[in-house]
Design a protein around this motif. Structure first.
Motif, PDB file in Angstrom:
ATOM      1  N   ALA A 195       0.822  -1.212   0.000  1.00 49.00           N
ATOM      2  CA  ALA A 195       0.000   0.000   0.000  1.00 49.00           C
ATOM      3  C   ALA A 195       0.856   1.261   0.000  1.00 49.00           C
ATOM      4  N   GLU A 196       2.024   1.202   0.626  1.00 53.71           N
ATOM      5  CA  GLU A 196       2.915   2.359   0.659  1.00 53.71           C
ATOM      6  C   GLU A 196       3.771   2.459  -0.599  1.00 53.71           C
TER       7      GLU A 196
ATOM      8  N   PRO B   8       0.692   2.148  -4.443  1.00 55.12           N
ATOM      9  CA  PRO B   8      -0.723   2.332  -4.090  1.00 55.12           C
ATOM     10  C   PRO B   8      -1.689   1.888  -5.185  1.00 55.12           C
TER      11      PRO B   8
END
Length: 450
Positions: A413-414, A417
């Motif tokens: 997610a980091e 994204p």
């Protein structure tokens, strides 16, 4: 060569001897070592009508009296492209031998010709750098490259040695093979057309001195097609058996690097789905370095996979519907990620005696696991350091599979994204009906990916 290249029209025709001298002079500073006498030595024969130099096909023209010439402009363009190639001698790709896989690929017509040439030359010579014992003992080259000066041999078992070339050279040879194939197809198509046509000034066409139409170097005969998900959601076990699939794959550009011609279908061994067509270089780049079926080395190429080009590789891995729905990676890749990324802060370092400015990571990183993804509650990843300078074989961490998968989701997610946003069970409808077991390649000889 004693012939001197006469200054004048850069697009004029010059003799083969003058072309040899021109090629040698213009490529003298190239990081990729080039061969001498590329137009006049084995395996070149003027009667074939062309020579491949790097990514460029240089057509030969038969003049009056039976002498052969080539375009000086084309030789200069090929030399300029060769000088522009950048190469890391430490970034190596396994090119053979492949044992049973070699015969299979030959039968299917998918073995890249330059790999077969290297295999034959080395088997005839007995060892690299030694001319063949039978037949023509003159020096050979591949697309103008002195590949013997770049070849690296490594032990592979008790009696066999494996062969490796720098990744930049492998990509160059793959592109050269594709260019040559397309050029030959175009020439065959022209020869089949018996209609007499007059020379034209249409873009993409040039005319040789004897009136034969040739493809312009600035307008490739058949450009590679970008891959746009045409094989999405298809099973490799079904698709790989379809006739003509190898030829169809070769028409795509690699879905990862987007420059080299695709050569194989990358697929997920845990779920059985095709990801995309990829080139041999990216194919080798992704494959985990297995010591055993449940034990892999964490080599330097993971820096590119999980750091430098992480978004591209993550997007590629999540072309598999199973991995995308579960927001994870196949077990060998997840294990490598855990060791390379999640356990990075725990890896000890030592002062580098060769540098006064920093420290280097301890030993060689390795990760193994018990169980499999079929029973995640019982699967545990063990990250260790081998060959520590102080004599330790140090275990850094024991990471349960579920914990590793959760850490990966957070990192995804980091880091990427857009990839994370497209993942998850609510983002996909074509989930596999039944998960498939991991198929480990313990020999490192196969062409399949994980």
């Amino acid at each position: 060569m004693s012939e001197r290249v006469t200054a004048g029209r850069a697009d004029g025709l010059i003799s083969l001897g003058a072309a040899d001298a021109l090629w040698a002079g213009l490529t003298a500073g190239s990081v990729v070592p080039t061969a001498s006498a590329v137009f006049t030595s084995f395996p070149v024969h003027a009667q074939t009508g062309y020579v491949v130099l790097g990514r460029r096909v240089v057509a030969m023209v038969e003049a009056s009296g039976g002498s052969w010439s080539v375009s000086e402009r084309e030789v200069r363009r090929a030399a300029a492209e060769m000088r522009a190639v950048e190469m890391d001698r430490q970034d190596l790709v396994h090119i053979g031998p492949f044992g049973r896989a070699l015969k299979q690929e030959q039968n299917e017509g998918t073995l890249v010709p330059w790999r077969a040439r290297i295999s034959r030359d080395l088997q005839e010579a007995g060892r690299p750098g030694r001319p063949g014992q039978g037949g023509d003992a003159r020096p050979s080259h591949l697309v103008g490259i002195d590949w013997r000066r770049l070849l690296v041999e490594r032990p592979h078992g008790r009696t066999v040695r494996s062969w490796w070339l720098p990744r930049a050279v492998v990509r160059l040879l793959d592109e050269a093979a594709h260019t040559e194939t397309q050029w030959l197809h175009a020439r065959q198509a022209r020869q089949a057309n018996t209609a007499v046509t007059e020379p034209s000034d249409r873009p993409g066409q040039t005319w040789a001195a004897d009136g034969e139409q040739t493809a312009s170097p600035d307008a490739p005969t058949v450009p590679l097609r970008p891959y746009n998900g045409e094989l999405r959601g298809q099973l490799y076990s079904v698709l790989s058996r379809k006739p003509g699939m190898a030829r169809k794959i070769a028409g795509w550009a690699c879905a990862v690097c987007r420059t080299a011609p695709a050569a194989v279908l990358d697929h997920c061994h845990e779920h059985g789905y095709v990801r995309a067509p990829v080139c041999q270089s990216c194919n080798t780049h992704e494959r985990p370095d297995h010591l055993y079926s449940n034990d892999i080395r964490v080599a330097g190429h993971y820096t590119r996979l999980f750091d430098n080009h992480a978004a591209d590789w993550l997007r590629h891995w999540h072309r598999c519907p199973g991995c995308r729905a579960r927001t994870t990676l196949p077990l060998p890749h997840l294990a490598a990620w855990t060791a390379h990324v999640a356990c990075r802060p725990q890896r000890p370092t030592h002062r580098d005696p060769r540098s006064s400015r920093g420290r280097k990571p301890c030993g060689a990183l390795r990760v193994s696991w018990t169980g499999s993804h079929h029973a995640p509650h019982a699967c545990v990843l063990t990250v260790a350091v081998d060959f520590c300078p102080s004599g330790e074989h140090r275990v850094l961490a024991h990471v349960p599979y579920r914990e590793a998968a959760e850490q990966f989701r957070n990192w995804l997610a980091e880091t990427a994204p857009a990839v994370a946003a497209a993942a998850g069970p609510d983002r996909i409808d074509d989930l596999p009906a039944q998960s498939r077991p991991v198929i480990a390649d313990t020999s490192s000889d196969g062409q399949a990916l994980f």
